[in-house]
Design an enzyme around this catalytic site. Structure first.
Site, PDB file in Angstrom:
ATOM      1  N   ALA A  79       8.255  -4.942  -0.221  1.00 43.57           N
ATOM      2  CA  ALA A  79       6.940  -4.309  -0.062  1.00 43.57           C
ATOM      3  C   ALA A  79       5.875  -5.325  -0.468  1.00 43.57           C
ATOM      4  CB  ALA A  79       6.850  -3.083  -0.963  1.00 43.57           C
ATOM      5  N   ASP A  80       4.766  -5.400   0.285  1.00 40.69           N
ATOM      6  CA  ASP A  80       3.705  -6.327  -0.134  1.00 40.69           C
ATOM      7  C   ASP A  80       2.750  -5.588  -1.072  1.00 40.69           C
ATOM      8  OD1 ASP A  80       1.964  -4.831   1.463  1.00 40.69           O
ATOM      9  OD2 ASP A  80       2.062  -6.224   3.142  1.00 40.69           O
ATOM     10  N   SER A  81       1.756  -6.331  -1.594  1.00 39.20           N
ATOM     11  CA  SER A  81       0.911  -5.724  -2.627  1.00 39.20           C
ATOM     12  C   SER A  81       0.123  -4.529  -2.087  1.00 39.20           C
ATOM     13  CB  SER A  81      -0.021  -6.767  -3.231  1.00 39.20           C
ATOM     14  OG  SER A  81      -0.783  -7.354  -2.202  1.00 39.20           O
ATOM     15  N   ASP A 139       1.213  -2.420   0.264  1.00 41.19           N
ATOM     16  CA  ASP A 139       2.159  -1.292   0.289  1.00 41.19           C
ATOM     17  C   ASP A 139       2.243  -0.651  -1.095  1.00 41.19           C
ATOM     18  OD1 ASP A 139       3.016  -1.668   2.938  1.00 41.19           O
ATOM     19  OD2 ASP A 139       4.524  -3.136   2.353  1.00 41.19           O
TER      20      ASP A 139
END
Ligand SMILES: NC(=O)c1ccc[n+]([C@@H]2O[C@H](COP(=O)([O-])OP(=O)(O)OC[C@H]3O[C@@H](n4cnc5c(N)ncnc54)[C@H](OP(=O)(O)O)[C@@H]3O)[C@@H](O)[C@H]2O)c1
Lengths: 82, 259
Positions: A34-36, A38
């Protein structure tokens, strides 16, 4: 549905993964990729769902999804007490 | 105390530039509403420092990208205070990506927090300024007019913000509301460290004609001026605070070469 199950649904939808890949031991960032964005969106969605606040100062301490669940369960229980 | 008795809302004022603006306006006598999104401790600390300056502070949590939360914040302000004198649209977020990597989620997130929030805040704030006039100042960046690395969607959102500033300035001029923006080059804050490496920070310092990087207080000083009566005839402008960087691109390049 338990808090954990509801959280899995919310996070799975935001990160676009199947619920089954979300384990208590897994890290959203490292294991689920997950990216920041998300992660912030997942936090906000969980906050809205349970009507609680998860300050960044607390969220930064989460090592894995299980820590996130434990924190939310605690806050939900506190809220029900009052 | 030029702002004595005034009430100011600074979005995203727990830390960084927003905090510096909040403290500056508080030091000029304004009561401050400190808005934050994720870092409550930082916001509480800013509020404490504001109170130490002898004015009142109120902390309100709201994600300015969420219209419902924004409305709740303004409902609280309307009920508690019934008016507003100054709106500082400072909160911003973004995703550091190149244009081709910007997906719908990143676009919406950034545009909603950086540009749409000002539209919605200004609409609610204008009502609270009715009959008394007011000031609105947005914080933007050189990325609205220049191409910066990995800054596409933020730069685009800032361009929208600056255009919105012009339209609002004209529509609100008859109401005695002054609307302007302050555009900064790289400012030494936490946000900047997220975008660039220390090495690049050093380069920016050396390349700035004014000899150092812009600090949050530089931005706060100009915001304070735009909130003063002396700035009454400035409308719809974006004032650049960059130590001269944007008007001297060739001098900057020459300096680089000489190193
Ligand atoms: N730093 C630079 O180099 C630079 C240069 C030019 C312009 N600017 C502009 O200056 C402004 C402030 O930047 P900064 O460097 O001080 O940033 P920062 O240190 O990252 O602080 C951002 C602030 O905005 C708040 N925020 C973020 N998303 C929000 C949301 N959805 N709702 C409400 N508040 C939100 C944050 O709240 P939390 O603390 O609760 O997270 C924080 O207070 C921004 O408009 C930025 O674009 C910065």
């Amino acid at each position: 549905m338990s808090v954990e199950e509801e959280m899995k649904e919310i996070v799975a939808q935001i990160v676009h993964v199947d619920k089954s890949v979300l384990t208590r031991e897994g890290s959203l960032r490292k294991d689920i990729k997950a990216d920041s964005l998300d992660i912030v969106q997942a936090m906000v969605a969980v906050e809205d769902k349970f009507d609680i606040e998860i300050p960044d100062e607390e969220a930064q301490k989460f090592q894995n999804f299980g820590d996130f669940v434990d924190y939310v369960e605690r806050r939900v229980a506190e809220k029900e007490k009052v | 105390m030029p702002l004595k008795g005034k009430l100011t809302l600074v979005t995203g004022s727990g830390r960084g530039i927003g905090r510096a603006i909040a403290l500056k306006l508080a030091s000029q006598g304004s009561d401050i509403i400190v808005n934050f999104f994720r870092r409550r401790e930082a916001a509480e600390k800013t509020a404490k420092d504001i109170v130490a300056l002898g004015v009142k502070a109120e902390v309100i949590r709201a994600n300015v990208g969420d219209p419902a939360k924004l409305d709740e914040m303004f409902d609280t302000i309307a009920t508690k205070f019934g008016h507003l004198d100054i709106l500082i649209n400072n909160a911003a977020s973004g995703v550091g990506r190149s244009v081709l990597d910007v997906d719908i989620k990143a676009w919406d997130w950034t545009m909603n927090i950086n540009a749409r929030a000002f539209l919605l805040c200004a609409q609610r704030a204008a009502k609270l300024m009715e009959g008394r006039g007011g000031k609105m100042v947005s914080i933007t960046s050189l990325g609205s007019s220049f191409v910066l690395p990995s800054y596409a969607v933020v730069g685009i959102s800032k361009a929208a913000l600056e255009a919105l500033t012009r339209y609002l300035a004209i529509e609100l001029a008859p109401e005695g509301i002054c609307v302007n923006a302050v555009a900064a080059s790289a400012v030494e804050t936490e946000a900047l460290k997220f975008y660039i490496r220390e090495g690049l920070m050093k380069d920016i310092r050396q390349a700035t004609p004014a000899g150092r990087m812009v600090i949050p207080e530089d931005v706060a000083n100009v915001v304070a001026f735009l909130c003063s009566e002396e700035a009454f005839m400035i409308r719809g402008q974006t004032v650049v605070v960059d130590g001269g960087t944007s008007v001297a691109p060739f001098i900057t390049a020459e300096k680089e070469e000489r190193r």
